[in-house]
Write a protein that holds these residues in place. Structure first.
Motif, PDB file in Angstrom:
ATOM      1  N   GLU A  85       0.829  -1.195   0.000  1.00  0.00           N
ATOM      2  CA  GLU A  85       0.000   0.000   0.000  1.00  0.00           C
ATOM      3  C   GLU A  85       0.867   1.250   0.000  1.00  0.00           C
ATOM      4  OE1 GLU A  85      -2.915   0.127   3.081  1.00  0.00           O
ATOM      5  OE2 GLU A  85      -4.390  -0.946   1.858  1.00  0.00           O
ATOM      6  N   ALA A  86       0.658   2.097  -0.994  1.00  0.00           N
ATOM      7  CA  ALA A  86       1.292   3.408  -1.000  1.00  0.00           C
ATOM      8  C   ALA A  86       0.423   4.351  -0.173  1.00  0.00           C
ATOM      9  CB  ALA A  86       1.422   3.942  -2.421  1.00  0.00           C
ATOM     10  N   SER A  87       1.036   5.167   0.651  1.00  0.00           N
ATOM     11  CA  SER A  87       0.272   6.088   1.496  1.00  0.00           C
ATOM     12  C   SER A  87       0.760   7.516   1.277  1.00  0.00           C
ATOM     13  CB  SER A  87       0.416   5.709   2.977  1.00  0.00           C
ATOM     14  OG  SER A  87       1.751   5.796   3.397  1.00  0.00           O
ATOM     15  N   VAL A  88      -0.186   8.428   1.217  1.00  0.00           N
ATOM     16  CA  VAL A  88       0.115   9.828   0.946  1.00  0.00           C
ATOM     17  C   VAL A  88      -0.539  10.694   2.011  1.00  0.00           C
ATOM     18  CG1 VAL A  88       0.063  11.672  -0.757  1.00  0.00           C
ATOM     19  CG2 VAL A  88       0.033   9.296  -1.500  1.00  0.00           C
ATOM     20  N   THR A  89       0.221  11.635   2.546  1.00  0.00           N
ATOM     21  CA  THR A  89      -0.310  12.608   3.489  1.00  0.00           C
ATOM     22  C   THR A  89      -0.381  13.963   2.804  1.00  0.00           C
ATOM     23  OG1 THR A  89       0.687  11.421   5.351  1.00  0.00           O
ATOM     24  CG2 THR A  89       0.002  13.705   5.746  1.00  0.00           C
ATOM     25  N   ALA A  90      -1.529  14.611   2.884  1.00  0.00           N
ATOM     26  CA  ALA A  90      -1.708  15.910   2.231  1.00  0.00           C
ATOM     27  C   ALA A  90      -0.937  16.998   2.979  1.00  0.00           C
ATOM     28  CB  ALA A  90      -3.191  16.276   2.170  1.00  0.00           C
ATOM     29  N   SER A  91      -0.646  18.062   2.270  1.00  0.00           N
ATOM     30  CA  SER A  91       0.077  19.202   2.824  1.00  0.00           C
ATOM     31  C   SER A  91      -0.838  20.413   2.858  1.00  0.00           C
ATOM     32  CB  SER A  91       1.314  19.501   1.962  1.00  0.00           C
ATOM     33  OG  SER A  91       1.930  20.703   2.347  1.00  0.00           O
ATOM     34  N   GLU A  92      -0.906  21.072   4.005  1.00  0.00           N
ATOM     35  CA  GLU A  92      -1.758  22.245   4.158  1.00  0.00           C
ATOM     36  C   GLU A  92      -0.982  23.523   3.837  1.00  0.00           C
ATOM     37  OE1 GLU A  92      -4.840  21.761   7.649  1.00  0.00           O
ATOM     38  OE2 GLU A  92      -2.873  21.046   8.317  1.00  0.00           O
ATOM     39  N   ILE A  93      -1.647  24.445   3.175  1.00  0.00           N
ATOM     40  CA  ILE A  93      -1.115  25.777   2.914  1.00  0.00           C
ATOM     41  C   ILE A  93      -2.202  26.786   3.252  1.00  0.00           C
ATOM     42  CG2 ILE A  93      -0.234  27.380   1.173  1.00  0.00           C
ATOM     43  CD1 ILE A  93       0.818  25.035  -0.405  1.00  0.00           C
ATOM     44  N   VAL A  94      -1.863  27.782   4.036  1.00  0.00           N
ATOM     45  CA  VAL A  94      -2.807  28.847   4.384  1.00  0.00           C
ATOM     46  C   VAL A  94      -2.199  30.185   3.971  1.00  0.00           C
ATOM     47  CG1 VAL A  94      -4.119  29.991   6.214  1.00  0.00           C
ATOM     48  CG2 VAL A  94      -3.670  27.532   6.361  1.00  0.00           C
ATOM     49  N   GLY A  95      -2.928  30.947   3.167  1.00  0.00           N
ATOM     50  CA  GLY A  95      -2.479  32.276   2.758  1.00  0.00           C
ATOM     51  C   GLY A  95      -3.377  33.339   3.359  1.00  0.00           C
ATOM     52  N   ARG A  96      -2.801  34.484   3.745  1.00  0.00           N
ATOM     53  CA  ARG A  96      -3.571  35.573   4.354  1.00  0.00           C
ATOM     54  C   ARG A  96      -3.321  36.887   3.615  1.00  0.00           C
ATOM     55  NH1 ARG A  96      -2.811  36.193  10.613  1.00  0.00           N
ATOM     56  NH2 ARG A  96      -0.624  36.491  10.021  1.00  0.00           N
ATOM     57  N   GLU A  97      -4.335  37.735   3.603  1.00  0.00           N
ATOM     58  CA  GLU A  97      -4.224  39.069   3.035  1.00  0.00           C
ATOM     59  C   GLU A  97      -5.140  40.001   3.817  1.00  0.00           C
ATOM     60  OE1 GLU A  97      -2.733  41.630   1.771  1.00  0.00           O
ATOM     61  OE2 GLU A  97      -2.323  40.613  -0.140  1.00  0.00           O
ATOM     62  N   TYR A  98      -4.779  41.277   3.871  1.00  0.00           N
ATOM     63  CA  TYR A  98      -5.574  42.267   4.585  1.00  0.00           C
ATOM     64  C   TYR A  98      -6.222  43.243   3.603  1.00  0.00           C
ATOM     65  CZ  TYR A  98      -2.914  40.803   8.732  1.00  0.00           C
ATOM     66  OH  TYR A  98      -2.344  40.080   9.741  1.00  0.00           O
ATOM     67  N   ILE A  99      -7.428  43.661   3.929  1.00  0.00           N
ATOM     68  CA  ILE A  99      -8.091  44.766   3.248  1.00  0.00           C
ATOM     69  C   ILE A  99      -8.307  45.864   4.287  1.00  0.00           C
ATOM     70  CG2 ILE A  99     -10.103  45.556   1.941  1.00  0.00           C
ATOM     71  CD1 ILE A  99     -10.617  42.721   1.094  1.00  0.00           C
ATOM     72  N   SER A 100      -7.719  47.013   4.045  1.00  0.00           N
ATOM     73  CA  SER A 100      -7.839  48.098   5.030  1.00  0.00           C
ATOM     74  C   SER A 100      -9.231  48.713   4.997  1.00  0.00           C
ATOM     75  CB  SER A 100      -6.797  49.180   4.742  1.00  0.00           C
ATOM     76  OG  SER A 100      -7.110  49.838   3.523  1.00  0.00           O
ATOM     77  N   TYR A 101      -9.591  49.395   6.089  1.00  0.00           N
ATOM     78  CA  TYR A 101     -10.857  50.123   6.119  1.00  0.00           C
ATOM     79  C   TYR A 101     -10.922  51.121   4.963  1.00  0.00           C
ATOM     80  CZ  TYR A 101     -12.283  48.515  10.796  1.00  0.00           C
ATOM     81  OH  TYR A 101     -12.699  47.785  11.864  1.00  0.00           O
ATOM     82  N   LYS A 102      -9.775  51.753   4.695  1.00  0.00           N
ATOM     83  CA  LYS A 102      -9.749  52.769   3.648  1.00  0.00           C
ATOM     84  C   LYS A 102     -10.075  52.172   2.293  1.00  0.00           C
ATOM     85  CE  LYS A 102      -6.900  56.491   1.719  1.00  0.00           C
ATOM     86  NZ  LYS A 102      -7.964  57.490   1.901  1.00  0.00           N
ATOM     87  N   ALA A 103      -9.473  50.983   2.011  1.00  0.00           N
ATOM     88  CA  ALA A 103      -9.773  50.322   0.741  1.00  0.00           C
ATOM     89  C   ALA A 103     -11.230  49.886   0.692  1.00  0.00           C
ATOM     90  CB  ALA A 103      -8.854  49.132   0.536  1.00  0.00           C
ATOM     91  N   ALA A 104     -11.717  49.360   1.816  1.00  0.00           N
ATOM     92  CA  ALA A 104     -13.090  48.874   1.870  1.00  0.00           C
ATOM     93  C   ALA A 104     -14.108  50.008   1.833  1.00  0.00           C
ATOM     94  CB  ALA A 104     -13.298  48.035   3.128  1.00  0.00           C
ATOM     95  N   SER A 105     -13.693  51.217   2.208  1.00  0.00           N
ATOM     96  CA  SER A 105     -14.632  52.337   2.254  1.00  0.00           C
ATOM     97  C   SER A 105     -15.136  52.715   0.873  1.00  0.00           C
ATOM     98  CB  SER A 105     -13.976  53.558   2.918  1.00  0.00           C
ATOM     99  OG  SER A 105     -12.934  54.067   2.105  1.00  0.00           O
ATOM    100  N   SER A 106     -14.475  52.206  -0.176  1.00  0.00           N
ATOM    101  CA  SER A 106     -14.978  52.460  -1.524  1.00  0.00           C
ATOM    102  C   SER A 106     -16.310  51.769  -1.746  1.00  0.00           C
ATOM    103  CB  SER A 106     -13.970  51.975  -2.562  1.00  0.00           C
ATOM    104  OG  SER A 106     -13.808  50.580  -2.491  1.00  0.00           O
ATOM    105  N   ALA A 107     -16.704  50.911  -0.806  1.00  0.00           N
ATOM    106  CA  ALA A 107     -17.987  50.211  -0.917  1.00  0.00           C
ATOM    107  C   ALA A 107     -19.158  51.069  -0.468  1.00  0.00           C
ATOM    108  CB  ALA A 107     -17.953  48.925  -0.091  1.00  0.00           C
ATOM    109  N   LYS A 108     -18.896  52.327  -0.125  1.00  0.00           N
ATOM    110  CA  LYS A 108     -19.982  53.164   0.363  1.00  0.00           C
ATOM    111  C   LYS A 108     -21.061  53.366  -0.696  1.00  0.00           C
ATOM    112  CE  LYS A 108     -17.627  57.525  -0.799  1.00  0.00           C
ATOM    113  NZ  LYS A 108     -17.040  58.767  -0.236  1.00  0.00           N
ATOM    114  N   GLY A 109     -20.700  53.119  -1.954  1.00  0.00           N
ATOM    115  CA  GLY A 109     -21.707  53.204  -2.997  1.00  0.00           C
ATOM    116  C   GLY A 109     -22.456  51.902  -3.171  1.00  0.00           C
TER     117      GLY A 109
END
Length: 412
Positions: A85-109
């Protein structure tokens, strides 16, 4: 309860818009990430801790030969085929990014005005996550670049020469500000930056050099090692935690997926050295003889190579192609992919921008799959929610991407 800012938009509005954006983007694999495009994620093969698959490694050998006049002759003992039996373990990757209030404030429309902002941030994080997965599919378990010498600098900032053969422009593009680790070999025996991460300041493509900043002691250790050997670069924290990539599978002669290639020749990969000669049709055919000797006849092979190597193949293909009288005065010359018919089977070769310049990777596509609990996703595992949260101590929001997968080959 979500907080509001400026009396315009709250978290519920952001969530609604980003879910729509996520849905449009998440299933798209740009053709830059060719392995993920060609080796599709197998949703039916979701795994828990491990994925196992039985494989046959030897034939049955319980046979007896006779001339036909020996009567009721004795039979040799059964020698069963070897299955493991061949056995494989998966690898986890987590990526993060920020959206500032200023960038998000363009949603006021409203949602319409926020979609371009969300698309930019979410799309860029998605591409960056796909990039990391693609790098792992290619070079998981091996380094992303090899340093050959210490060029200039002292203290915390130095310029290093990247080995020509290991130079992979597609991996090094946009690498500034990334955190890396350095080891004395691809097996991660001794970490060279024991005190702090290395930060990429600049990549000089013309001269194949990389400027790194880090702890002064670590830099001295790297420089000392380079005095007599090479140093391997890895993404920060990836060594020993990535999936096993195509390069590692192809070169494996030891234990792979829990089975020994040293004990069973059908489980060992194949490598073919060209020394300093350039790749051409003859060398491709010679390389494919090795899997052909192990039974890979009639297979449809794929080959990925770097841009400079493809230029060599293009020239070789042009030299082999006869220009007859049917051609007009204006001749279109060159190819973006090249197909060959070899003694083993058909081979289609194409450029992969993330491939190291000293390598060509040839593989039968049908032997590979990507398996795991999930391909790249913006969803919280086990939930219908998306990775979107207001930052507790900063003025903005956080989005995440997640992947839990491995590359598996059933016939190395």
């Amino acid at each position: 309860m979500s907080q509001t800012y400026g009396g315009e938009v709250d978290l519920s509005v952001i969530e609604g818009v980003t879910k729509d954006v996520f849905g449009k983007l998440i299933d798209v694999i740009p053709d830059t990430f060719k392995l993920q495009e060609k080796i599709r994620f197998n949703n039916a093969a979701k795994i828990g801790e491990k994925y196992t698959m039985p494989v046959a490694l030897t034939r049955s050998h319980g046979f007896t030969y006779n001339t036909g006049d020996a009567g009721a002759f004795a039979l040799n003992a059964a020698v069963a085929a070897t299955h493991k039996e061949a056995s494989v373990t998966a690898s986890e990757i987590v990526g993060r990014e920020y959206i500032s209030y200023k960038a998000a404030s363009s949603a006021k429309g409203g949602a319409e005005s926020f979609v371009p902002v969300a698309t930019h941030y979410v799309g860029e994080l998605l591409r960056s996550t796909r990039y990391r997965v693609e790098a792992s599919c290619l070079y998981g378990g091996t380094s992303i670049a090899t340093l050959s010498s210490d060029i200039t600098g002292s203290g915390t900032t130095r310029v290093f020469q990247i080995n020509d053969a290991s130079f992979a422009p597609g991996i090094l593009q946009g690498l500034e500000n990334a955190s890396l680790d350095a080891y004395d070999d691809e097996d991660g025996t001794t970490q060279q930056n024991a005190n702090a991460a290395l930060t990429v300041d600049f990549v000089d493509f013309a001269n194949k050099r990389i400027t790194l900043t880090g702890n002064a002691t670590d830099m001295g250790t790297i420089a000392t090692t380079l005095g007599s050997a090479t140093v391997e670069l890895f993404f920060r924290g990836s060594e020993g935690k990535e999936m096993t990539g195509l390069d590692r599978i192809a070169r494996s002669t030891g234990t792979l997926f829990g089975i020994s290639g040293a004990s069973y020749n059908l489980w060992a990969g194949n490598s073919h050295a060209l020394s300093s000669t350039q790749l051409d049709f003859a060398s491709l055919q010679a390389a494919l003889v090795k899997p052909g000797n192990k039974g890979a006849w009639g297979e449809s092979f794929k080959g990925c190579i770097s841009h400079p190597t493809f230029a060599d193949l293009n020239a070789d293909a042009a030299a082999l192609r006869a220009v007859d009288s049917g051609y007009s005065e204006s001749i279109k010359q060159g190819h973006n992919k090249i197909s060959y018919v070899t003694s083993v089977g058909e081979l289609e070769v194409w450029v992969h921008p993330m491939l190291k310049q000293g390598e060509a990777l040839l593989f039968p596509l049908e032997c590979f799959s990507r398996i795991g609990s999930t391909d790249v996703t913006s969803g919280v595992p086990g939930s219908t929610d998306r990775f979107l949260a207001e930052l507790p101590d900063n003025a903005g929001y956080q989005i995440r991407m997640y992947s839990d997968q491995a590359l598996f080959c059933d016939a190395p």
